[in-house]
Enzyme design. Structure first.
Site, PDB file in Angstrom:
ATOM      1  N   SER A 186     -16.685 -14.935   1.984  1.00  0.00           N
ATOM      2  CA  SER A 186     -15.467 -15.352   1.482  1.00  0.00           C
ATOM      3  C   SER A 186     -14.546 -15.959   2.453  1.00  0.00           C
ATOM      4  O   SER A 186     -13.253 -16.122   2.150  1.00  0.00           O
ATOM      5  CB  SER A 186     -14.760 -13.982   1.025  1.00  0.00           C
ATOM      6  OG  SER A 186     -15.576 -13.516  -0.123  1.00  0.00           O
ATOM      7  N   LYS A 214      -9.451  -5.712  -0.897  1.00  0.00           N
ATOM      8  CA  LYS A 214      -8.912  -6.666   0.235  1.00  0.00           C
ATOM      9  C   LYS A 214      -7.576  -6.701   0.220  1.00  0.00           C
ATOM     10  O   LYS A 214      -6.824  -6.805   1.228  1.00  0.00           O
ATOM     11  CB  LYS A 214      -9.633  -8.307   0.200  1.00  0.00           C
ATOM     12  CG  LYS A 214     -10.991  -8.327   0.105  1.00  0.00           C
ATOM     13  CD  LYS A 214     -11.403  -9.747  -0.110  1.00  0.00           C
ATOM     14  CE  LYS A 214     -12.917  -9.741   0.077  1.00  0.00           C
ATOM     15  NZ  LYS A 214     -13.628 -11.277  -0.209  1.00  0.00           N
TER      16      LYS A 214
END
Length: 245
Positions: A194, A237
């Site tokens: 990511s 996140k």
């Protein structure tokens, strides 16, 4: 045996659990049920952010218990006891903060971009730093990166080289320089795909000599054709204790 992963609590969820369950339970456990003791939201935030680092609330309850025990001791000794626990009282009773987390940069910097990351202790932010120097098509990767993240860096650079013209950078930029990509906190292993879009943004910032807005954090896997794949674990996140909005 089967391992069942459980999603950690966000900071907002920890706050609600603290006020609804942990604080009333610890007040009763420490003989303060009838004592007019209250926690301010800022005080509980401080405990969550600076004295615990976890996905759950076990250590949060321990710190709340410590605060309640010290207040109960004052009551038992007949001393004037505190009725409101604010940020100053938390630091007075628990001592200096235990944990320090990454915070957003104060200004835009060329060659640096901010990314979102997930750890066992919840969401966090990471900084991707880049630099270039005279060399011969070298790519230097540092910061305790795993194989998947290294592949993301190579993919990001390949995308930039392939689309140099449309990205308004010299097509031969890679012929006479080395690119160094570094992610600070080298003692902490880092991996995952990511960071691709963040790495690409940092490298483009370096090559175009334009800073990336410091208040923007990004996450997502970048493909060779420039697509950013759907982001997984965004809730984890984004449960940041501090950082960009």
């Amino acid at each position: 045996m089967e391992v069942i992963p459980l999603t950690g609590y966000t900071e907002e969820e920890k706050e609600k659990i603290g006020f609804q369950f942990l604080i009333p339970h610890q007040k009763e456990e420490n003989g303060l049920k009838d004592h007019p003791l209250s926690f301010t939201p800022e005080a509980l935030h401080k405990v969550i952010r600076e004295y615990t680092r976890e996905a759950g609330v076990r250590n949060l309850e321990r710190e709340i218990a410590t605060l309640c025990r010290k207040i109960a001791k004052e009551v038992a000794m007949g001393k004037p006891s505190k009725e409101t626990i604010d940020e100053a009282v938390v630091e007075e009773l628990l001592g200096p903060r235990t944990f320090f987390r990454e915070v957003a940069q104060e200004k835009d910097r060329i060659g640096m971009a901010t990314g979102l990351a997930w750890t066992e202790n919840g969401g966090d932010i990471i900084f991707i730093e880049t630099s270039k120097m005279k060399g011969d098509k070298g790519l230097i990767l540092t910061g305790s990166l795993g194989e998947v993240m290294k592949e993301s860096a190579h993919a990001a650079l390949s995308y930039i080289r392939t689309n140099a013209s449309s990205l308004h950078i010299p097509e031969n930029f890679y012929q006479e320089c080395d690119i160094h990509i570094h992610i600070p906190s080298g003692g902490t292993p880092k991996d995952g795909p990511s960071a691709g879009i963040t790495i690409a943004a940092a490298v483009l910032s370096l090559l175009r000599d334009k800073p990336v807005p410091h208040e923007v954090a990004m996450t997502g896997e970048l493909t060779l054709t420039g697509r950013v794949l759907p982001v997984e674990g965004l809730r984890k996140k984004s449960s940041l204790p501090a950082g960009p909005g």
